[in-house]
Design an enzyme around this catalytic site. Structure first.
Site, PDB file in Angstrom:
ATOM      1  N   LYS A 142       0.834  -1.202   0.000  1.00 58.88           N
ATOM      2  CA  LYS A 142       0.000   0.000   0.000  1.00 58.88           C
ATOM      3  C   LYS A 142       0.868   1.251   0.000  1.00 58.88           C
ATOM      4  O   LYS A 142       0.628   2.193  -0.761  1.00 58.88           O
ATOM      5  CB  LYS A 142      -0.922   0.009   1.237  1.00 58.88           C
ATOM      6  CG  LYS A 142      -2.030  -1.033   1.180  1.00 58.88           C
ATOM      7  CD  LYS A 142      -2.770  -1.159   2.509  1.00 58.88           C
ATOM      8  CE  LYS A 142      -3.822  -2.269   2.415  1.00 58.88           C
ATOM      9  NZ  LYS A 142      -4.584  -2.465   3.650  1.00 58.88           N
ATOM     10  N   GLN A 201      -4.471  -0.907   9.994  1.00 60.68           N
ATOM     11  CA  GLN A 201      -4.420  -2.248   9.417  1.00 60.68           C
ATOM     12  C   GLN A 201      -4.966  -3.277  10.410  1.00 60.68           C
ATOM     13  O   GLN A 201      -4.559  -3.291  11.573  1.00 60.68           O
ATOM     14  CB  GLN A 201      -2.976  -2.587   9.019  1.00 60.68           C
ATOM     15  CG  GLN A 201      -2.807  -3.916   8.312  1.00 60.68           C
ATOM     16  CD  GLN A 201      -3.362  -3.933   6.889  1.00 60.68           C
ATOM     17  OE1 GLN A 201      -3.610  -2.892   6.291  1.00 60.68           O
ATOM     18  NE2 GLN A 201      -3.568  -5.112   6.348  1.00 60.68           N
ATOM     19  N   ASP A 254     -10.593   3.724   4.639  1.00 62.75           N
ATOM     20  CA  ASP A 254     -10.978   2.315   4.642  1.00 62.75           C
ATOM     21  C   ASP A 254     -12.499   2.149   4.717  1.00 62.75           C
ATOM     22  O   ASP A 254     -13.006   1.041   4.578  1.00 62.75           O
ATOM     23  CB  ASP A 254     -10.374   1.640   5.878  1.00 62.75           C
ATOM     24  CG  ASP A 254      -9.342   0.583   5.527  1.00 62.75           C
ATOM     25  OD1 ASP A 254      -9.305   0.176   4.354  1.00 62.75           O
ATOM     26  OD2 ASP A 254      -8.603   0.174   6.428  1.00 62.75           O
TER      27      ASP A 254
HETATM   28  N1  LIG Z   1      -7.888  -1.960   7.712  1.00 68.99           N
HETATM   29  C1  LIG Z   1      -7.652  -2.870   6.771  1.00 68.99           C
HETATM   30  N2  LIG Z   1      -7.880  -2.552   5.485  1.00 68.99           N
HETATM   31  C2  LIG Z   1      -7.634  -3.450   4.501  1.00 68.99           C
HETATM   32  O1  LIG Z   1      -7.864  -3.164   3.302  1.00 68.99           O
HETATM   33  C3  LIG Z   1      -7.111  -4.737   4.858  1.00 68.99           C
HETATM   34  C4  LIG Z   1      -6.902  -5.003   6.217  1.00 68.99           C
HETATM   35  N3  LIG Z   1      -7.178  -4.053   7.143  1.00 68.99           N
HETATM   36  N4  LIG Z   1      -6.449  -6.202   6.613  1.00 68.99           N
HETATM   37  C5  LIG Z   1      -6.116  -7.256   5.683  1.00 68.99           C
HETATM   38  C6  LIG Z   1      -6.829  -7.115   4.362  1.00 68.99           C
HETATM   39  C7  LIG Z   1      -6.116  -7.809   3.235  1.00 68.99           C
HETATM   40  N5  LIG Z   1      -5.803  -6.785   2.262  1.00 68.99           N
HETATM   41  C8  LIG Z   1      -5.049  -6.982   1.119  1.00 68.99           C
HETATM   42  C9  LIG Z   1      -4.565  -5.949   0.353  1.00 68.99           C
HETATM   43  C10 LIG Z   1      -3.766  -6.171  -0.746  1.00 68.99           C
HETATM   44  C11 LIG Z   1      -3.445  -7.447  -1.144  1.00 68.99           C
HETATM   45  C12 LIG Z   1      -2.560  -7.664  -2.302  1.00 68.99           C
HETATM   46  O2  LIG Z   1      -1.869  -6.797  -2.745  1.00 68.99           O
HETATM   47  N6  LIG Z   1      -2.533  -8.881  -2.836  1.00 68.99           N
HETATM   48  C13 LIG Z   1      -1.666  -9.272  -3.946  1.00 68.99           C
HETATM   49  C14 LIG Z   1      -0.610 -10.246  -3.484  1.00 68.99           C
HETATM   50  C15 LIG Z   1       0.293  -9.698  -2.430  1.00 68.99           C
HETATM   51  C16 LIG Z   1       1.013 -10.801  -1.669  1.00 68.99           C
HETATM   52  O3  LIG Z   1       0.444 -11.288  -0.682  1.00 68.99           O
HETATM   53  O4  LIG Z   1       2.123 -11.182  -2.078  1.00 68.99           O
HETATM   54  C17 LIG Z   1      -2.504  -9.943  -4.981  1.00 68.99           C
HETATM   55  O5  LIG Z   1      -3.566 -10.497  -4.621  1.00 68.99           O
HETATM   56  O6  LIG Z   1      -2.128  -9.952  -6.144  1.00 68.99           O
HETATM   57  C18 LIG Z   1      -3.947  -8.505  -0.406  1.00 68.99           C
HETATM   58  C19 LIG Z   1      -4.755  -8.267   0.691  1.00 68.99           C
HETATM   59  C20 LIG Z   1      -6.229  -5.587   2.753  1.00 68.99           C
HETATM   60  N7  LIG Z   1      -6.829  -5.720   3.929  1.00 68.99           N
END
Ligand SMILES: Nc1nc(=O)c2c([nH]1)NC[C@@H]1CN(c3ccc(C(=O)N[C@@H](CCC(=O)O)C(=O)O)cc3)C=[N+]21
Length: 288
Positions: A50, A94, A117
């Site tokens: 992020k 987070q 968020d």
């Molecule tokens: N307050 C809060 N807001 C959130 O938005 C929040 C949170 N807490 N807690 C956890 C979850 C999970 N989440 C992700 C964000 C990006 C990827 C992401 O970039 N994923 C990549 C892979 C990255 C990797 O893991 O290597 C993809 O799917 O291609 C995954 C999961 C946001 N979250």
């Protein structure tokens, strides 16, 4: 049949470019405070992704890191300070937090106009009532991805698996606003596969690896996988991708599907929040 792959990286790039353009044209530099507590390795990766994306889009990185032993009062004071700081235009706490902390109480300290968020009571209430406000990033990203591929929502049967405040609930509400017929399933749903088979659009945010198998998918349906799990075989979603892709009409991969869209919408929300006047969505209720 083999499903069309809905490439989240591609659409995310377009959303990020739009947000970056907006930021470059505005006279207020957005500053995003990502608040990370403890050393959960997955959270560290997400927050790092992020922050990187934000900096690339012209957003100031105002990251705050706390040890796993931080107290509720220390974190509350830090969030208050970020709320009062005019250079901070967005705050992201987070999740999940270590169990000794009350996440809901801390989220409620974020001023609604900085709630990128979309998790505060004000933001959730405004979404429920159909009033303007900041919306949660993942559900917004799912809609953006569906729209980018011209997948119609009005009158469609949409099934959401999962009822979290972060994804399932706001997802259902956003789909309702787009005139879908929405069913929300969860761990106590009696015949999950039967309910899912009704879906033209199946959105899975249950947090269980491989939960959705081919028998739960109507041929030709659109399947959106919000899950992400680190397994010995690499990153996996809540959907059995290999099996379901032979039945579905379109499907998101993991990685490269919803994850990048979530981050893109965070940048979009941060650009939006920076344009909001103080108190745009009414006073924060401070529990102190
Ligand atoms: N307050 C809060 N807001 C959130 O938005 C929040 C949170 N807490 N807690 C956890 C979850 C999970 N989440 C992700 C964000 C990006 C990827 C992401 O970039 N994923 C990549 C892979 C990255 C990797 O893991 O290597 C993809 O799917 O291609 C995954 C999961 C946001 N979250």
């Amino acid at each position: 049949m083999t499903a069309k792959i809905l490439d989240g990286r591609l659409v995310a790039e377009q959303v990020v470019a739009r947000a970056a353009g907006e930021i470059a044209a505005s006279d207020r530099v957005p500053g995003l405070a990502t608040v990370l507590v403890g050393d959960d390795p997955a959270s560290a990766i997400y927050v790092r992704n992020k922050r990187r994306r934000c900096v690339a889009a012209g957003i100031r990185d105002l990251h705050r890191k706390f040890g796993a032993d931080v107290t509720q009062d220390e974190l509350a004071a830090a969030i208050h300070a970020l709320g009062d700081d005019p250079g901070v235009t967005g705050i992201l706490l987070q999740l999940p937090l270590p169990p000794h902390l009350d996440a809901a109480a801390l989220v409620s300290l974020i001023p609604p106009e900085k709630d990128v968020d979309g998790l505060t009571e004000t933001s959730a209430g405004r979404l429920a009532l159909g009033r303007p406000g900041l919306r949660p990033c993942t559900p917004l990203g799912v809609l953006e991805l569906l729209d980018a591929h011209g997948i119609a929502l009005s009158g469609a049967e949409a099934v959401v698996v999962g009822r979290s405040n972060l994804v399932g609930k706001p997802m259902a509400q956003l789909l309702l606003r787009r005139d879908a017929t929405v069913t929300v399933c969860h761990s106590r749903t009696r015949d999950l596969a039967a309910a899912c088979r009704r879906a033209d659009i199946l959105i899975v945010a249950a947090g269980l690896p491989g939960l959705i198998t081919a028998d739960a998918v109507k041929p030709g349906a659109t399947v959106i996988d919000v899950g992400i799990h680190r397994t010995p075989d690499g990153l996996r979603g809540d959907v059995d991708f290999t099996a379901v892709r032979t039945v579905a009409g379109a499907i998101t991969p993991v990685p490269g599907g919803v994850g990048p869209m979530t981050i893109a919408m965070l940048l979009a929300n941060t650009a939006t929040a920076a344009r909001l006047p103080a108190n745009a969505y009414g006073a924060t209720f401070l529990s102190s």
